[in-house]
Motif scaffolding. Structure first.
Motif, PDB file in Angstrom:
ATOM      1  N   UNK A   1      -6.214   5.232  11.405  1.00 36.39           N
ATOM      2  CA  UNK A   1      -5.198   4.586  12.242  1.00 36.39           C
ATOM      3  C   UNK A   1      -4.271   3.711  11.391  1.00 36.39           C
ATOM      4  N   UNK A   2      -4.859   2.939  10.459  1.00 40.14           N
ATOM      5  CA  UNK A   2      -4.031   2.105   9.594  1.00 40.14           C
ATOM      6  C   UNK A   2      -3.166   2.989   8.697  1.00 40.14           C
ATOM      7  N   UNK A   3      -3.744   4.084   8.224  1.00 43.75           N
ATOM      8  CA  UNK A   3      -2.995   5.028   7.402  1.00 43.75           C
ATOM      9  C   UNK A   3      -1.834   5.630   8.164  1.00 43.75           C
ATOM     10  N   UNK A   4      -2.068   5.960   9.438  1.00 44.35           N
ATOM     11  CA  UNK A   4      -1.000   6.526  10.272  1.00 44.35           C
ATOM     12  C   UNK A   4       0.177   5.555  10.348  1.00 44.35           C
ATOM     13  N   UNK A   5      -0.130   4.284  10.541  1.00 41.19           N
ATOM     14  CA  UNK A   5       0.945   3.291  10.627  1.00 41.19           C
ATOM     15  C   UNK A   5       1.650   3.116   9.279  1.00 41.19           C
ATOM     16  N   UNK A   6       0.922   3.271   8.197  1.00 37.28           N
ATOM     17  CA  UNK A   6       1.590   3.218   6.898  1.00 37.28           C
ATOM     18  C   UNK A   6       2.577   4.373   6.733  1.00 37.28           C
ATOM     19  N   UNK A   7       2.223   5.541   7.250  1.00 38.28           N
ATOM     20  CA  UNK A   7       3.142   6.679   7.215  1.00 38.28           C
ATOM     21  C   UNK A   7       4.412   6.344   8.015  1.00 38.28           C
TER      22      UNK A   7
ATOM     23  N   UNK B   1       0.787  -1.242   0.000  1.00 37.61           N
ATOM     24  CA  UNK B   1       0.000   0.000   0.000  1.00 37.61           C
ATOM     25  C   UNK B   1       0.814   1.285   0.000  1.00 37.61           C
ATOM     26  N   UNK B   2       2.103   1.197   0.253  1.00 35.52           N
ATOM     27  CA  UNK B   2       2.925   2.411   0.369  1.00 35.52           C
ATOM     28  C   UNK B   2       3.812   2.526  -0.870  1.00 35.52           C
ATOM     29  N   UNK B   3       3.850   3.742  -1.431  1.00 36.24           N
ATOM     30  CA  UNK B   3       4.608   3.984  -2.659  1.00 36.24           C
ATOM     31  C   UNK B   3       5.891   4.741  -2.307  1.00 36.24           C
TER      32      UNK B   3
ATOM     33  N   UNK C   1      -5.917  16.865  11.517  1.00 36.07           N
ATOM     34  CA  UNK C   1      -6.943  15.858  11.860  1.00 36.07           C
ATOM     35  C   UNK C   1      -6.295  14.632  12.498  1.00 36.07           C
ATOM     36  N   UNK C   2      -6.622  13.399  12.062  1.00 40.04           N
ATOM     37  CA  UNK C   2      -6.181  12.230  12.831  1.00 40.04           C
ATOM     38  C   UNK C   2      -4.951  11.523  12.257  1.00 40.04           C
ATOM     39  N   UNK C   3      -5.039  11.109  10.994  1.00 37.44           N
ATOM     40  CA  UNK C   3      -4.038  10.200  10.427  1.00 37.44           C
ATOM     41  C   UNK C   3      -2.596  10.722  10.545  1.00 37.44           C
ATOM     42  N   UNK C   4      -2.345  11.899   9.983  1.00 38.33           N
ATOM     43  CA  UNK C   4      -0.986  12.457  10.001  1.00 38.33           C
ATOM     44  C   UNK C   4      -0.506  12.743  11.421  1.00 38.33           C
ATOM     45  N   UNK C   5      -1.312  13.469  12.222  1.00 36.66           N
ATOM     46  CA  UNK C   5      -0.887  13.756  13.594  1.00 36.66           C
ATOM     47  C   UNK C   5      -0.635  12.505  14.441  1.00 36.66           C
ATOM     48  N   UNK C   6      -1.426  11.442  14.257  1.00 32.25           N
ATOM     49  CA  UNK C   6      -1.170  10.199  15.002  1.00 32.25           C
ATOM     50  C   UNK C   6       0.201   9.645  14.596  1.00 32.25           C
ATOM     51  N   UNK C   7       0.489   9.694  13.300  1.00 33.08           N
ATOM     52  CA  UNK C   7       1.781   9.186  12.803  1.00 33.08           C
ATOM     53  C   UNK C   7       2.946   9.992  13.376  1.00 33.08           C
ATOM     54  N   UNK C   8       2.846  11.307  13.325  1.00 32.78           N
ATOM     55  CA  UNK C   8       3.981  12.113  13.790  1.00 32.78           C
ATOM     56  C   UNK C   8       4.107  12.046  15.316  1.00 32.78           C
ATOM     57  N   UNK C   9       2.989  11.809  16.010  1.00 30.59           N
ATOM     58  CA  UNK C   9       3.079  11.606  17.462  1.00 30.59           C
ATOM     59  C   UNK C   9       3.882  10.338  17.771  1.00 30.59           C
ATOM     60  N   UNK C  10       3.689   9.297  16.953  1.00 24.88           N
ATOM     61  CA  UNK C  10       4.477   8.079  17.173  1.00 24.88           C
ATOM     62  C   UNK C  10       5.968   8.356  16.994  1.00 24.88           C
ATOM     63  N   UNK C  11       6.310   9.267  16.088  1.00 20.47           N
ATOM     64  CA  UNK C  11       7.720   9.652  15.913  1.00 20.47           C
ATOM     65  C   UNK C  11       8.187  10.478  17.112  1.00 20.47           C
ATOM     66  N   UNK C  12       7.333  11.387  17.568  1.00 26.78           N
ATOM     67  CA  UNK C  12       7.664  12.206  18.737  1.00 26.78           C
ATOM     68  C   UNK C  12       7.819  11.370  20.002  1.00 26.78           C
ATOM     69  N   UNK C  13       6.997  10.349  20.146  1.00 24.96           N
ATOM     70  CA  UNK C  13       7.085   9.475  21.326  1.00 24.96           C
ATOM     71  C   UNK C  13       8.451   8.800  21.425  1.00 24.96           C
ATOM     72  N   UNK C  14       9.126   8.650  20.296  1.00 18.95           N
ATOM     73  CA  UNK C  14      10.458   8.027  20.298  1.00 18.95           C
ATOM     74  C   UNK C  14      11.572   9.069  20.208  1.00 18.95           C
TER      75      UNK C  14
END
Lengths: 395, 395
Positions: free
Chosen positions: B173-179, A351-353, B16-29
């Motif tokens: 949520x799935x999109x966030x993890x793909x990011x 799913x990721x490009x 909104x949700x997808x991007x911010x959830x993804x970048x929060x996972x980066x910030x958490x680390x």
């Protein structure tokens, strides 16, 4: 390097869905994933299917779905020869993944403390249902149970029905991504510092994190979400957010401005509800009222009329319709790979490009033990020793 | 380095949700996440809530959930001064994340081609609803719509009811993890080669991949899953897999051996169904029969009896019960952080445990523009210039 994880070797002891989905994501980006399976039966997913269906008569769709881009090595893990093989592999590997119940790997001699003696750079990921210890650690950790324990089934479906699970797994999928998140960040850290580490992931916390915003509401407000009795699609959302029946099927009407929706469905009286609190408090009443208009025309009619007005609307599709979906076709979202016994296996594409390191499906899901000999030859075992191990059912 | 992503700078245009959830996972680390927000209103999630609730009266739980460990920089993105600020930041950043509709970033001068001129090592991730082009690319890409378009609502809930969405988001949520998957693998690749790249992620393919095994069945068998009319929890599963009503609530009974279950619930006649095909074909009948026994006792009684026999069973909990859940307590699965206006914000803890680089919550979700001045000073702007930009509403 044509793939992001080229050169990375993953020793994968995991089985069923969560671990194999995670290691497949690593394989899709070029990692060499060695799937260690029990001699005889292998991964339990080789015998897990739906509708009693096997692709080409033999292989389960569940196993085929999550094991492309891997090689299979069968081992009798309790034999001393297997231990030697694993230790030799660990020297060359970057990542170990396992999802046995807590303590099993250490008993076999393959715990983190044992393997890091052999390779201090190893990144070792353990995945369980509920964590390595604690009151639930001996409980079964299956997806439906985790959905039930984390509150997810109690926010899904209608208020006047029983709690409703998702019609697919979800704890496993979220858990798989937590494994990938842990491993990839650790690989980056190891590049910077030379240090390996141990990572622990569990299905329970993965599914709690999935419900982050809902839990932040309940934890701070001290109040549960109440499921609506109508088809409103989220317990915290106002009307019209839901799935509505049309004259010939269903459409999805997401969050939308009421005046525009009222105009399109020809029910001007709807604007009387156009206040955030009323749209929430009377959401069931509003749902049924919108439903009464929407049932009068077919789905295609509504989709066209609503998209013209920039409303958030969509079809409600079945899986069987998806191969003909225009965006699925445009994205090549489905693909296939050739499997020696199952034939052409249709599956979902990566799913990721990536502009520089595109994912690839290089290998079909392996036959049980298909690569045992090849892997042992790479490790430097000679043909005679390998034959003897075959006879003694070690591989 | 005490955290895996220490030293990584993320320039985050997402909302909104997808991007911010993804970048929060980066910030958490440990990544330094600079959240770029529109002057005036900021991220739309600052005004998105459920049950009309704001933590401490001002901040929305939705924004607080997905924006810890970030700094906020407000910018009027259309001003020439903002362009200069972004270009200076891009020189120092490792990662850019954005989830505008296709083409918006390029129009602002911040497309991948433009930014890689400034920093060829940049990892640039674009996330959309359906991909950068194709027939759906101009359609709204909201979670409920994606659930409906990918077949998920048609495998969830009861066969005699309307298609049923999950009671939380899932495509986001799935999109966030793909990011996260795309960015972390690209960071590793960049360490090895020095090269950045462009990554594209979309909600539609993320949710198709979520349904991998179900789609492999349907794509290859050419047959849809039929939802059961009873409470069986997956359209491809046989009885007893589902949620059952007890005398005082509900319990979840997952996949289990029928003879043991029959014995525990005291219905020996159940063993007559103990054949895989019968358990599937007559699953509704079997569900109702098990239900008739299970209703006779309370949930705690059944959980104890069934766990004694190693059956896969669990409670069905509400969110409000979770703070007292023994495993939640054991794992410290919930935590809190202090926020200047919202006070003590309860949230879900980081779900992945690292032996060397534990995740941390170092910063609360930022106030709008809280770090504008700090970030500009770091970039070398002087106080006078900053004051002037404030006056002109550029920051």
């Amino acid at each position: 390097m044509s793939q992001a994880l080229e050169g990375i070797k993953v020793l994968d002891f995991s089985h069923l869905l969560q671990g194999p989905f995670a290691t497949q994501m690593l394989g899709d980006l070029g990692a060499d994933v060695i799937k260690v399976e029990r001699t005889g039966t292998g991964d339990g997913y080789r015998n897990w299917t739906f509708l009693n269906y096997r692709v080409g008569g033999e292989e389960t769709p569940c196993f085929l779905a999550y094991n492309r881009n891997k090689r299979s090595l069968t081992l009798n893990l309790k034999s001393p020869e297997a231990k030697e093989i694993i230790y030799r592999l660990v020297k060359e590997c970057d990542v170990v993944v396992e999802n046995f119940r807590p303590g099993v790997m250490a008993k076999l001699g393959f715990g983190y403390e044992q393997l890091k003696e052999i390779n201090p750079r190893i990144i070792y990921c353990s995945s369980t249902g509920y964590g390595q210890d604690g009151p639930y650690s001996t409980r079964p950790g299956q997806d439906l149970l985790i959905q039930s324990l984390t509150g997810l089934t109690k926010v899904t479906g209608r208020g006047d029905a029983a709690p409703t699970p998702l019609g697919t797994g979800i704890a496993d999928q979220m858990g798989a991504f937590n494994i990938v998140y842990g491993i990839l960040s650790s690989l980056y850290y190891r590049e910077k510092t030379g240090k390996g580490q141990k990572i622990e992931v569990n299905l329970f916390q993965a599914l709690l994190t999935h419900q982050l915003q809902e839990l932040v509401v309940t934890l701070n407000l001290g109040r549960n979400f109440e499921r609506p009795n109508s088809g409103i699609g989220h317990p915290g959302m106002p009307a019209p957010f839901g799935i509505y029946q049309t004259a010939d099927g269903y459409i999805c009407i997401s969050a939308n401005p009421i005046p525009v929706l009222a105009e399109v469905i020809g029910d001007q009286g709807l604007v009387e509800y156009d206040d955030p609190m009323i749209l929430f408090d009377k959401r069931d009443e509003i749902f049924y009222r919108i439903q009464a208009s929407v049932i009068k025309q077919g789905s295609a009619y509504w989709i066209e009329k609503m998209l013209e007005r920039d409303l958030w609307v969509s079809e409600v599709k079945s899986h069987i319709e998806l191969p003909e979906d225009p965006q699925v076709k445009h994205l090549n979202a489905f693909t296939s790979y050739h499997h020696p016994t199952a034939g052409e296996v249709k599956t979902v594409n990566i799913p990721v490009k990536f502009s520089e390191t595109p994912g690839r499906i290089d290998k079909p899901a392996p036959l049980l033990g298909e690569h045992s000999e090849e892997i042992l030859l790479e490790l430097g075992y000679d043909q005679e020793t390998i034959e003897k191990m075959k006879e003694n059912k070690i591989i």
